[in-house]
Design a protein around this motif. Structure first.
Motif, PDB file in Angstrom:
ATOM      1  N   MET A   1       0.841  -1.201   0.000  1.00  0.00           N
ATOM      2  CA  MET A   1       0.000   0.000   0.000  1.00  0.00           C
ATOM      3  C   MET A   1       0.877   1.252   0.000  1.00  0.00           C
ATOM      4  SD  MET A   1      -1.387  -0.402   3.896  1.00  0.00           S
ATOM      5  CE  MET A   1      -1.622  -2.163   3.729  1.00  0.00           C
ATOM      6  N   LYS A   2       0.413   2.266  -0.686  1.00  0.00           N
ATOM      7  CA  LYS A   2       1.233   3.471  -0.813  1.00  0.00           C
ATOM      8  C   LYS A   2       0.318   4.692  -0.975  1.00  0.00           C
ATOM      9  CE  LYS A   2       5.317   3.548  -3.066  1.00  0.00           C
ATOM     10  NZ  LYS A   2       6.269   4.198  -2.194  1.00  0.00           N
ATOM     11  N   LEU A   3       0.665   5.744  -0.264  1.00  0.00           N
ATOM     12  CA  LEU A   3      -0.031   7.019  -0.408  1.00  0.00           C
ATOM     13  C   LEU A   3       0.953   8.032  -0.978  1.00  0.00           C
ATOM     14  CD1 LEU A   3      -2.637   8.709   0.217  1.00  0.00           C
ATOM     15  CD2 LEU A   3      -1.557   9.300   2.394  1.00  0.00           C
ATOM     16  N   GLU A   4       0.572   8.647  -2.089  1.00  0.00           N
ATOM     17  CA  GLU A   4       1.477   9.606  -2.740  1.00  0.00           C
ATOM     18  C   GLU A   4       0.782  10.953  -2.922  1.00  0.00           C
ATOM     19  OE1 GLU A   4       3.590   7.258  -6.192  1.00  0.00           O
ATOM     20  OE2 GLU A   4       1.605   6.425  -5.750  1.00  0.00           O
ATOM     21  N   LEU A   5       1.408  11.979  -2.432  1.00  0.00           N
ATOM     22  CA  LEU A   5       0.910  13.342  -2.645  1.00  0.00           C
ATOM     23  C   LEU A   5       1.886  14.037  -3.587  1.00  0.00           C
ATOM     24  CD1 LEU A   5       0.174  14.387   1.068  1.00  0.00           C
ATOM     25  CD2 LEU A   5      -1.155  12.902  -0.422  1.00  0.00           C
ATOM     26  N   ASP A   6       1.344  14.646  -4.634  1.00  0.00           N
ATOM     27  CA  ASP A   6       2.203  15.259  -5.634  1.00  0.00           C
ATOM     28  C   ASP A   6       1.811  16.717  -5.855  1.00  0.00           C
ATOM     29  OD1 ASP A   6       3.999  15.640  -7.673  1.00  0.00           O
ATOM     30  OD2 ASP A   6       2.745  14.697  -9.204  1.00  0.00           O
ATOM     31  N   THR A   7       2.714  17.612  -5.525  1.00  0.00           N
ATOM     32  CA  THR A   7       2.495  19.086  -5.627  1.00  0.00           C
ATOM     33  C   THR A   7       1.095  19.491  -5.156  1.00  0.00           C
ATOM     34  OG1 THR A   7       1.812  18.894  -7.957  1.00  0.00           O
ATOM     35  CG2 THR A   7       4.138  19.413  -7.531  1.00  0.00           C
ATOM     36  N   LEU A  23       4.813  14.073  -1.010  1.00  0.00           N
ATOM     37  CA  LEU A  23       5.008  13.153   0.112  1.00  0.00           C
ATOM     38  C   LEU A  23       4.661  11.740  -0.337  1.00  0.00           C
ATOM     39  CD1 LEU A  23       5.709  13.464   3.171  1.00  0.00           C
ATOM     40  CD2 LEU A  23       3.264  13.633   3.615  1.00  0.00           C
ATOM     41  N   GLU A  24       5.492  10.785   0.064  1.00  0.00           N
ATOM     42  CA  GLU A  24       5.195   9.375  -0.204  1.00  0.00           C
ATOM     43  C   GLU A  24       5.211   8.618   1.104  1.00  0.00           C
ATOM     44  OE1 GLU A  24       7.171   8.715  -4.608  1.00  0.00           O
ATOM     45  OE2 GLU A  24       7.375   7.162  -3.081  1.00  0.00           O
ATOM     46  N   LEU A  25       4.135   7.889   1.365  1.00  0.00           N
ATOM     47  CA  LEU A  25       4.043   7.180   2.643  1.00  0.00           C
ATOM     48  C   LEU A  25       3.838   5.687   2.410  1.00  0.00           C
ATOM     49  CD1 LEU A  25       1.702   9.608   4.633  1.00  0.00           C
ATOM     50  CD2 LEU A  25       4.208   9.569   4.582  1.00  0.00           C
ATOM     51  N   ASP A  26       4.598   4.896   3.190  1.00  0.00           N
ATOM     52  CA  ASP A  26       4.474   3.438   3.192  1.00  0.00           C
ATOM     53  C   ASP A  26       3.977   3.014   4.568  1.00  0.00           C
ATOM     54  OD1 ASP A  26       5.532   2.926   0.549  1.00  0.00           O
ATOM     55  OD2 ASP A  26       7.423   3.712   1.340  1.00  0.00           O
ATOM     56  N   PRO A  27       3.657   1.734   4.771  1.00  0.00           N
ATOM     57  CA  PRO A  27       3.174   1.302   6.090  1.00  0.00           C
ATOM     58  C   PRO A  27       4.088   1.731   7.236  1.00  0.00           C
ATOM     59  CG  PRO A  27       2.806  -0.432   4.501  1.00  0.00           C
ATOM     60  CD  PRO A  27       3.584   0.640   3.785  1.00  0.00           C
ATOM     61  N   GLY A  28       3.446   2.118   8.341  1.00  0.00           N
ATOM     62  CA  GLY A  28       4.157   2.634   9.508  1.00  0.00           C
ATOM     63  C   GLY A  28       3.447   3.885   9.989  1.00  0.00           C
ATOM     64  N   VAL A  29       3.949   4.449  11.092  1.00  0.00           N
ATOM     65  CA  VAL A  29       3.340   5.669  11.632  1.00  0.00           C
ATOM     66  C   VAL A  29       4.152   6.868  11.176  1.00  0.00           C
ATOM     67  CG1 VAL A  29       2.704   6.929  13.717  1.00  0.00           C
ATOM     68  CG2 VAL A  29       2.530   4.442  13.682  1.00  0.00           C
ATOM     69  N   ASN A  61      -2.549   3.800  -3.681  1.00  0.00           N
ATOM     70  CA  ASN A  61      -2.199   2.585  -4.437  1.00  0.00           C
ATOM     71  C   ASN A  61      -2.291   2.837  -5.944  1.00  0.00           C
ATOM     72  OD1 ASN A  61      -1.775   1.183  -2.054  1.00  0.00           O
ATOM     73  ND2 ASN A  61      -3.913   0.498  -1.939  1.00  0.00           N
ATOM     74  N   GLY A  62      -1.845   4.003  -6.346  1.00  0.00           N
ATOM     75  CA  GLY A  62      -1.757   4.332  -7.760  1.00  0.00           C
ATOM     76  C   GLY A  62      -2.978   5.005  -8.349  1.00  0.00           C
ATOM     77  N   THR A  63      -4.109   5.058  -7.597  1.00  0.00           N
ATOM     78  CA  THR A  63      -5.341   5.658  -8.138  1.00  0.00           C
ATOM     79  C   THR A  63      -5.498   7.094  -7.637  1.00  0.00           C
ATOM     80  OG1 THR A  63      -6.382   3.479  -8.096  1.00  0.00           O
ATOM     81  CG2 THR A  63      -7.844   5.378  -8.345  1.00  0.00           C
ATOM     82  N   ASP A  64      -5.806   7.984  -8.541  1.00  0.00           N
ATOM     83  CA  ASP A  64      -6.017   9.385  -8.170  1.00  0.00           C
ATOM     84  C   ASP A  64      -7.340   9.502  -7.408  1.00  0.00           C
ATOM     85  OD1 ASP A  64      -6.548  12.074  -7.994  1.00  0.00           O
ATOM     86  OD2 ASP A  64      -5.827  12.544 -10.013  1.00  0.00           O
ATOM     87  N   VAL A  65      -7.287   9.850  -6.143  1.00  0.00           N
ATOM     88  CA  VAL A  65      -8.508   9.850  -5.321  1.00  0.00           C
ATOM     89  C   VAL A  65      -9.329  11.116  -5.504  1.00  0.00           C
ATOM     90  CG1 VAL A  65      -7.395   8.369  -3.627  1.00  0.00           C
ATOM     91  CG2 VAL A  65      -7.481  10.829  -3.241  1.00  0.00           C
ATOM     92  N   VAL A  66      -8.751  12.125  -6.147  1.00  0.00           N
ATOM     93  CA  VAL A  66      -9.558  13.317  -6.438  1.00  0.00           C
ATOM     94  C   VAL A  66     -10.571  12.963  -7.524  1.00  0.00           C
ATOM     95  CG1 VAL A  66      -9.505  15.711  -7.200  1.00  0.00           C
ATOM     96  CG2 VAL A  66      -7.655  14.822  -5.775  1.00  0.00           C
ATOM     97  N   ASP A  67     -10.100  12.214  -8.516  1.00  0.00           N
ATOM     98  CA  ASP A  67     -11.008  11.771  -9.585  1.00  0.00           C
ATOM     99  C   ASP A  67     -11.881  10.603  -9.125  1.00  0.00           C
ATOM    100  OD1 ASP A  67      -9.961  13.653 -11.244  1.00  0.00           O
ATOM    101  OD2 ASP A  67      -8.513  12.297 -12.184  1.00  0.00           O
ATOM    102  N   SER A  68     -11.323   9.737  -8.322  1.00  0.00           N
ATOM    103  CA  SER A  68     -12.044   8.531  -7.879  1.00  0.00           C
ATOM    104  C   SER A  68     -12.007   8.428  -6.360  1.00  0.00           C
ATOM    105  CB  SER A  68     -11.406   7.274  -8.482  1.00  0.00           C
ATOM    106  OG  SER A  68     -11.244   7.409  -9.858  1.00  0.00           O
TER     107      SER A  68
END
Lengths: 295, 523
Positions: A1-7, A23-29, A61-68
């Motif tokens: 799982m991955k959360l990516e924030l881009d500009t 910002l890129e986040l992987d499992p952990g706090v 996980n690679g999907t743009d959550v603003v659109d979806s």
């Protein structure tokens, strides 16, 4: 799982609450730190799809959550900084309602165990209108965990909790972080120190650094001093340096100061704390910040 | 004290002026002025209308504008005290040196300021209309005097009523709105008949003045002349010249008599104000609209002392053994049950009323159940309905609910709960009508049951506060089921409503209103 924030950016009127955050986040706090108005809550509201960004993307996980937005809503558990409850429902009924809304089947057993986990089992059948602030926050923690989220976002989760419950929650966060991403936003640096694998430091809507606690501490190594000063020296010190802590004793005021050089005669180098590292890093940022220092 | 009250008023007014309510109200009133002056005309004694002088423009717009303001002004200004409760500012105020008198007076002044703004827009629109369409010289006293001396006292009364219905505990919530609307309609009706104890809309005064000048010009007109009529502009009327109200000492005293009522209301507010302490206050809370918890609020965590914080290992174990949830379908039944609980957990007095209504609906004479009890049931359901669409914003659960998979589908259980409440109260009447072969009347009851929750949701979702829907429904209730205006007879309690096919309009409106609600719900 991955959360990516881009500009990522969010503008309210003429003010940018958040700007150019990568910002890129992987499992952990990950501990999200920053002074008041740094943009922490805005960032979390965008990630949870409650607010739309002005610019940039959020990918789960690679999907743009603003659109979806549905791509992240099934996987996210969110405890906002300020939230309400339905006062006419009991804690158990409130969780059952939110489980139904989230489309969870057979949630009864999980709700019971979550009530135990947040220490509300004896109050589960009391109406939420009669709960104290701390009890409501614990009900909020339970609802955030209802769907066993892969992404848990908690905004000032320990505000209003007594020391016992605060310690319990820290343990819970650490336990939860093994197989999910936990974003912990707080002013309480010791909470981050106790739980976070990484730290993201925001100030004035911009990401100052995304690093590990060890690296943040290493950066301030040799810049924290201890000294015993008089009241008049203290006033002078405050005007020139960041005074991280002070304790009044019979022999004077014991202070810890963040400074590149010895701030006062007789000062000794000290082992830095994460709070001092945080203060030092924020002080170096272009914006002079108002700090809230937890004791 | 006055300085402090002004500070309270300024803060409240600033808050109000930064929402859309006031500008929208101003635009609506300006449009009202245009409708009154350009699209229609005021008729006196059946077929006479005034020459379009400044005095005529000022008085006619003022009379109708004040009447409208009496209804819509109340929900605009009500909520100042409640807002302080909801935002937690109440704690800061209650523990400050702010006196009750300064606080109450400040809230009153804020209401006066807000409604004065709306009135100023109306007066400005009237001035523009006169300059473009009027005749005769510009007469500022004739044009604006009525707004000052007729609308002004009315504004003060509305603002005072708004404060008193927030401060006196039994009047908080829907009960206060209902009491106000009934009193307002009674004052308007008595004003038209010339029997009002206070001529708040100025209608009695205008009738008296216009009649005197009309009779002078047309002696064949017989006294007394009752009421005004309003119709679309036409050529079939006779004009007379009216030079405005002669403001004699007696008339000024009459206008200012409402100030005494304002003083009484404010005094009542000050002595009963509980200073935000829910345990205090002079009068107990018996609000039908509140669904307060029966449990006293805790001041401390009761469970903290019982269990020590577990070690990390035990937390690890607890997390590890948590049963994994299964993603299934939206729990419609559970969510609807919870919505019903929220709608029905009300105070004992509400349940007494509901029991009586249901009893008559099931066992009472069918005629009474339809024409008397069904309208009362709509009032009983009003607090539950008005809370439906606004609950996430009012209870601050929006961030919890609107970050779930599909916030729009949350409207379904909310709507079903509203339908359930109304069906529980008057569904039996509809079934009995159907069994008695009165299918049209049964469709009327069904139309109300289906359309009212949809309207409540649409209003709630778009406006965000319950008072707008409450006011609208109460006005519709008074004009429709009570006074027989077919278009607003949403329960078709009158045979004429059924004959006009109105129930089917309401049945058709429900899905449209639900679509409007869905469009407004953030997704």
């Amino acid at each position: 799982m991955k959360l990516e924030l881009d500009t990522l950016g969010k503008q309210y009127g003429d003010t940018w609450a958040l700007q150019d955050v990568d910002l890129e986040l992987d499992p952990g706090v990950v501990g999200l730190l920053g002074p008041n108005g740094a943009g922490k809550s805005t960032l979390m509201q965008i990630v949870t799809t409650f607010t739309k960004p002005t610019e940039g993307t959020v990918r789960w996980n690679g999907t743009d959550v603003v659109d979806s937005p549905g791509a992240i809503r099934e996987d996210v558990g969110y405890l906002p900084q300020e939230f309400g409850v339905y006062p006419s429902l009991t804690a158990r009924e409130f969780l059952q309602y939110l489980a139904a809304v989230r489309g969870l089947s057979e949630p009864t057993e999980r709700i019971e165990q979550l009530l135990n986990l947040v220490n509300l089992e004896d109050d589960a059948d009391r109406r939420l209108g009669g709960f104290s602030g701390g009890m409501r926050r614990r009900a909020g923690i339970a609802q955030a965990l209802l769907s066993d989220p892969d992404l848990l976002i908690v905004d000032e989760p320990t505000v209003g909790l007594d020391p016992t419950e605060r310690a319990r929650f820290r343990s819970l966060l650490t336990s939860l972080a093994a197989d999910r991403i936990v974003v912990l936003s707080t002013h309480i640096v010791p909470d981050v120190e106790a739980t976070a694998d990484e730290i993201a430091l925001l100030d004035d809507g911009q990401l100052l650094t995304h690093t590990t606690p060890a690296d943040l501490l290493a950066a301030v190594e040799g810049s924290v001093w201890e000294a015993i000063v008089s009241e008049s020296e203290l006033a002078d010190l405050k005007s020139r340096h960041t005074v991280a802590s002070m304790t009044r004793r019979s022999d004077g005021v014991h202070v810890r100061i963040v400074a590149d050089e010895s701030p006062v005669q007789g000062a000794n180098l000290a082992e830095p704390t994460l709070e001092e590292a945080y203060l030092s890093r924020v002080e170096q940022s272009p914006t002079t910040a108002t700090m809230e220092v937890s004791q | 004290m006055l300085g402090t009250a002004l500070s309270v008023a300024l803060a409240d007014f600033r808050r109000r002026s930064r929402s859309l309510t006031l500008p929208v109200a101003g635009l609506l009133t300006a449009y009202l002025g245009k409708i009154i002056l350009v699209d229609g005309e005021l008729i006196v004694a059946g077929s006479y209308t005034g020459v379009g002088t400044a005095a005529w423009y000022g008085a006619t717009v003022c009379a109708l504008g004040t009447t409208v303001l009496l209804i819509i002004g109340f929900p605009i200004v009500r909520g100042g005290v409640t807002h302080d409760y909801e935002t937690g500012v109440s704690v800061l105020l209650a523990t400050s040196s702010l006196s009750n008198t300064a606080y109450i007076f400040g809230k009153f002044l804020a209401g006066v300021a807000a409604l004065s703004g709306v009135t100023a827009v109306l007066a400005a629109a009237t001035t523009v209309a006169f300059l473009t369409n009027g005749t005769g010289p510009f007469d500022p006293v004739g044009l604006w005097g009525p707004f000052v001396l007729i609308t002004g006292p009315a504004i003060a009364l509305i603002a005072a009523a708004a404060v008193v219905t927030e401060v006196i505990r039994p009047l908080r919530g829907t009960v206060g709105v209902a009491v106000y609307v009934v009193c307002a309609f009674a004052l308007v009706a008595m004003g038209v008949n010339g029997t009002a104890p206070i001529d708040i809309t100025g209608i009695t005064l205008l009738q008296e003045s216009m009649t005197a000048q009309l009779v002078t010009q047309y002696p064949e007109v017989s006294r007394p002349i009752e009421g005004f009529a309003y119709q679309s502009a036409s050529d079939g009327t006779t004009t007379f010249r009216w030079d405005g109200i002669e403001w004699t000492g007696r008339r000024l005293v009459d206008r200012l008599s409402s100030v005494a009522v304002v003083g009484f209301l404010l005094f009542g507010s000050i002595i009963t104000f509980d200073r935000f302490n829910s345990d205090g206050g002079v009068l107990p809370s018996v609000s039908l609209g509140s669904n307060e918890s029966e449990d006293p609020p805790s001041t401390a965590d009761t469970s903290v002392a019982q269990t020590a914080a577990p070690a990390t290992t035990s937390t690890d174990e607890a997390v590890r053994t948590l049963p994994a949830p299964e993603q299934g379908r939206f729990g419609l039944l559970t969510a609807t049950t919870a919505e019903l609980r929220m709608a029905l957990r009300r105070q004992r007095i509400w349940w007494v009323g509901a029991t009586v209504v249901v009893g008559v609906a099931v066992f009472g004479p069918l005629g009474s159940a339809r024409s008397l009890v069904a309208p009362l049931a709509a009032l009983l359901a009003l607090p539950a309905l008005s809370a439906m669409g606004t609950r996430p914003e009012q209870e601050q659960t929006a961030q919890l609910l609107f970050t779930t998979t599909s916030p729009v589908r949350l409207l379904v259980p909310t709507y079903l709960a509203g339908v359930g409440v109304l069906a529980g109260l008057i569904g039996a009447t509809g079934v009995r009508l159907l069994l008695a072969g009165q299918a049209g009347a049964a469709a009327g009851i069904a139309g109300g049951i289906i359309a009212l929750p949809a309207a409540a949701l649409a209003f709630g979702v778009w406006i965000g506060r319950p008072r707008a829907f409450e006011t609208l429904l109460l006005v519709a209730w008074y004009l429709g089921p009570v006074n027989g205006l077919s278009a607003l007879d949403f329960l078709a309690v009158r045979p004429a409503t059924v004959a006009a096919g109105v129930p089917y309009t309401y049945l058709a409106a429900a899905p449209i209103l639900l679509s409007v609600a869905a469009l407004g719900r953030r997704g």
